[in-house]
Motif scaffolding. Structure first.
Motif, mmCIF file in Angstrom:
data_model
loop_
_atom_site.group_PDB
_atom_site.id
_atom_site.type_symbol
_atom_site.label_atom_id
_atom_site.label_comp_id
_atom_site.label_asym_id
_atom_site.label_seq_id
_atom_site.Cartn_x
_atom_site.Cartn_y
_atom_site.Cartn_z
ATOM 1 N N ALA A 92 0.833 -1.209 0.000
ATOM 2 C CA ALA A 92 0.000 0.000 0.000
ATOM 3 C C ALA A 92 0.868 1.259 0.000
ATOM 4 N N ALA A 93 2.022 1.173 0.709
ATOM 5 C CA ALA A 93 2.880 2.351 0.841
ATOM 6 C C ALA A 93 3.540 2.731 -0.478
ATOM 7 N N GLU A 94 3.788 1.728 -1.329
ATOM 8 C CA GLU A 94 4.477 1.966 -2.609
ATOM 9 C C GLU A 94 3.884 3.143 -3.376
ATOM 10 N N LYS A 95 2.544 3.228 -3.387
ATOM 11 C CA LYS A 95 1.885 4.253 -4.203
ATOM 12 C C LYS A 95 1.946 5.642 -3.562
ATOM 13 N N VAL A 96 2.125 5.686 -2.243
ATOM 14 C CA VAL A 96 2.073 6.989 -1.558
ATOM 15 C C VAL A 96 3.454 7.406 -1.054
ATOM 16 N N TYR A 97 4.039 6.596 -0.204
ATOM 17 C CA TYR A 97 5.353 6.911 0.354
ATOM 18 C C TYR A 97 6.035 5.582 0.711
ATOM 19 N N SER A 98 6.929 5.154 -0.162
ATOM 20 C CA SER A 98 7.552 3.846 0.004
ATOM 21 C C SER A 98 8.270 3.714 1.348
ATOM 22 N N LEU A 99 8.120 2.546 1.972
ATOM 23 C CA LEU A 99 8.786 2.294 3.261
ATOM 24 C C LEU A 99 10.301 2.396 3.112
ATOM 25 N N ARG A 100 10.773 2.171 1.883
ATOM 26 C CA ARG A 100 12.231 2.235 1.656
ATOM 27 C C ARG A 100 12.776 3.650 1.804
ATOM 28 N N LYS A 101 11.860 4.645 1.732
ATOM 29 C CA LYS A 101 12.308 6.037 1.856
ATOM 30 C C LYS A 101 12.517 6.444 3.320
ATOM 31 N N ILE A 102 12.111 5.577 4.244
ATOM 32 C CA ILE A 102 12.306 5.889 5.670
ATOM 33 C C ILE A 102 13.791 5.749 5.997
ATOM 34 N N LYS A 103 14.369 6.831 6.514
ATOM 35 C CA LYS A 103 15.819 6.882 6.668
ATOM 36 C C LYS A 103 16.288 6.525 8.072
ATOM 37 N N ALA A 104 17.410 5.789 8.128
ATOM 38 C CA ALA A 104 18.040 5.505 9.412
ATOM 39 C C ALA A 104 18.521 6.818 10.008
ATOM 40 N N GLY A 105 18.518 6.890 11.335
ATOM 41 C CA GLY A 105 18.950 8.109 12.008
ATOM 42 C C GLY A 105 17.772 8.995 12.367
ATOM 43 N N LYS A 106 16.583 8.666 11.802
ATOM 44 C CA LYS A 106 15.389 9.442 12.157
ATOM 45 C C LYS A 106 14.489 8.590 13.054
ATOM 46 N N ASN A 107 13.417 9.198 13.509
ATOM 47 C CA ASN A 107 12.493 8.480 14.396
ATOM 48 C C ASN A 107 11.184 8.168 13.685
ATOM 49 N N ILE A 108 10.527 7.120 14.165
ATOM 50 C CA ILE A 108 9.123 6.947 13.810
ATOM 51 C C ILE A 108 8.342 7.030 15.117
ATOM 52 N N THR A 109 7.084 7.396 15.033
ATOM 53 C CA THR A 109 6.245 7.434 16.229
ATOM 54 C C THR A 109 5.208 6.328 16.105
ATOM 55 N N LEU A 110 5.331 5.339 16.990
ATOM 56 C CA LEU A 110 4.382 4.226 16.975
ATOM 57 C C LEU A 110 3.096 4.671 17.667
ATOM 58 N N ILE A 140 -5.764 -0.923 5.870
ATOM 59 C CA ILE A 140 -4.405 -0.413 5.733
ATOM 60 C C ILE A 140 -4.457 0.859 4.910
ATOM 61 N N SER A 141 -3.849 1.914 5.446
ATOM 62 C CA SER A 141 -3.838 3.145 4.656
ATOM 63 C C SER A 141 -2.541 3.908 4.895
ATOM 64 N N VAL A 142 -2.129 4.646 3.873
ATOM 65 C CA VAL A 142 -0.925 5.460 3.962
ATOM 66 C C VAL A 142 -1.285 6.831 3.423
ATOM 67 N N SER A 143 -1.047 7.857 4.195
ATOM 68 C CA SER A 143 -1.339 9.198 3.675
ATOM 69 C C SER A 143 -0.265 10.188 4.106
ATOM 70 N N GLU A 144 0.110 11.039 3.148
ATOM 71 C CA GLU A 144 1.122 12.047 3.413
ATOM 72 C C GLU A 144 0.385 13.341 3.721
ATOM 73 N N LYS A 145 0.780 13.989 4.809
ATOM 74 C CA LYS A 145 0.073 15.208 5.218
ATOM 75 C C LYS A 145 1.039 16.355 5.425
ATOM 76 N N GLN A 146 0.469 17.547 5.332
ATOM 77 C CA GLN A 146 1.287 18.736 5.523
ATOM 78 C C GLN A 146 1.135 19.245 6.955
ATOM 79 N N VAL A 147 2.252 19.573 7.568
ATOM 80 C CA VAL A 147 2.208 20.150 8.906
ATOM 81 C C VAL A 147 1.679 21.577 8.742
ATOM 82 N N PRO A 148 0.659 21.963 9.525
ATOM 83 C CA PRO A 148 0.153 23.326 9.372
ATOM 84 C C PRO A 148 1.261 24.332 9.685
ATOM 85 N N PHE A 149 1.500 25.238 8.773
ATOM 86 C CA PHE A 149 2.506 26.267 9.051
ATOM 87 C C PHE A 149 1.956 27.608 8.640
#
Ligand SMILES: [Zn+2]
Length: 431
Positions: A92-110, A140-149
């Protein structure tokens, strides 16, 4: 339901107003007043606090670092997420934001509904301005969102003090080195290594805020620099054909040749046919211009060209030579290291990083010795009159003049002694 919605609407308005006031008044003495206002007991129930769109009273969050060599799949399966779910998530992530793009050295929030159960989702923030929500609850869903700024237009002025530099005067006002770079681009007609004490600058720029905190360095829209009785201007203009900084007449503030191969530097030794060499202790013409800068400062090509030499000698240290056209060549000495990937024959463009300042070879301190040839003879590039770039064609000028006149008025209303102030919030985006 209707009543709740109305309250929610009022709440959103109230918070929106507070945030706006917050940004408008967070400077200096108004800070305390704002804090007082924010701490007042509120008659209306506060808006539900959310994180990444989740109600914080209903969900649990756990920040988890992605270490080098660790696998996201392992992190999830160790916490009870089934392989089947991980597999489906990956698809599911492939079409929106591939899991492979998640970089080491950063955090995820479970994210968990129940602290004792497997996570039902996680959030990853690729940048300060975006985050991706991966959920694997019932669906299962994957969505990319913008942080309000919020984008605020700000103004700032500064003066160069004796023994100081442009970058120091901008740093004193809380601006990053990236902003010094941008000001040098905006006012490419000014030669900043020659900055004099008492020179003054004014800028109008946009800066983004997230939750009242500035993020990123900002983007200069208009700049002006006063040196003695001369005042120089740069205005940012962008349409479907042009993009960049232009002067009062509409000529691009860009040179065929940059005057210095390093930013925020000073000339430590000029082109001089009669110079006493500090290392050799004898008179030896200095057929270059030395720019002192900290070790590691990027060195860039002063114009488009092709690398004709790359090597090391006892005198030059690590050096590169670039052929720009049939007439001009430039050379850069004493580099601590070359930019990787460059070799003889590589094409480079103006402003492209080619190496880093150092003191290899015959050098007393960190600097880049810059040499310049015209028709095979070494010359002082600062004395050379390079052909100017063409101005914008007539048909585009009226559109440019409108932008220019607007910012020129804004700049003239801004006094050199003014301190930072937020002029107004120009956008208020929310996801
Ligand atoms: Zn030199």
């Amino acid at each position: 339901m209707k009543k709740y919605r109305f309250d929610l609407f009022l709440g959103v308005c109230a918070i929106g107003l507070l945030v706006l006031c917050g940004v408008l008044y967070t400077n200096g003495q108004n800070q305390n007043e704002l804090e007082k206002a924010l701490s007042q007991p509120q008659s209306k129930p506060a808006l539900k606090e959310t994180k990444f769109g989740y109600d914080v009273t209903q969900y649990h969050f756990e920040e988890y670092p992605i270490n080098y060599g660790s696998f996201l799949g392992d992190i999830l399966s160790d916490r009870g997420v089934s392989y089947n779910t991980i597999y489906k998530l990956e698809k599911a992530a492939e079409k929106v934001y591939s899991l492979r793009k998640i970089k080491a050295g950063k955090n995820i929030t479970l994210i968990r509904k129940d602290e004792c159960e497997a996570p039902t989702g996680f959030v990853y923030s690729p940048s300060l301005f975006t985050y991706v929500v991966f959920t694997f609850d019932d669906t299962i869903s994957v969505s990319e969102k913008q942080v309000p700024f919020e984008t605020c237009r700000e103004t700032l002025t500064g003066t160069i003090e004796a023994g100081s530099s442009l970058s120091q005067s901008m740093d004193d006002k809380g601006l990053s080195l990236a902003m010094t770079d941008e000001l040098e681009d905006a006012l490419a007609q000014v030669y900043f290594p020659n900055a004099q004490p008492g020179d003054q600058w004014k800028i109008i720029y946009d800066r983004k805020y997230i939750k009242g905190k500035p993020v990123g360095s900002g983007h200069i829209l208009a700049a002006c620099y006063k040196n003695g009785n001369s005042e120089y201007f740069g205005f940012y203009f962008e349409n479907d054909r042009y993009k960049g900084y232009y002067d009062i007449e509409g000529t691009p503030n860009k040179k065929t040749f940059l005057r210095a191969p390093v930013r925020a530097s000073r000339i430590s030794s000029g082109y001089n046919l009669n110079r006493f060499h500090p290392v050799l202790k004898r008179r030896k013409p200095h057929l270059g211009t030395d720019y002192a800068a900290a070790k590691g400062t990027p060195i860039f090509s002063v114009s488009d060209g092709v690398i004709t030499r790359r090597g090391f000698t006892k005198g030059n240290g690590n050096y590169l030579k670039i052929k720009h056209n049939g007439v001009y060549q430039s050379q850069y000495l004493h580099m601590s290291k070359f930019k990787s990937g460059l070799k003889v024959g590589s094409r480079v463009s103006q402003g492209q990083v080619i190496g880093y300042v150092g003191s290899t070879g015959l050098a007393t301190g960190n600097h880049v010795c810059f040499r310049f040839w015209k028709n095979g003879r070494q010359i002082n590039h600062l004395r050379e009159n390079f052909p100017p770039l063409d101005p914008m064609p007539y048909e585009s000028l009226p559109e440019y003049y409108e932008v220019r006149d607007y910012y020129r008025r804004e700049l003239s209303e801004l006094l050199y002694e003014d301190e930072v102030k937020v002029v107004y919030a120009i956008t208020n985006l929310s996801s």
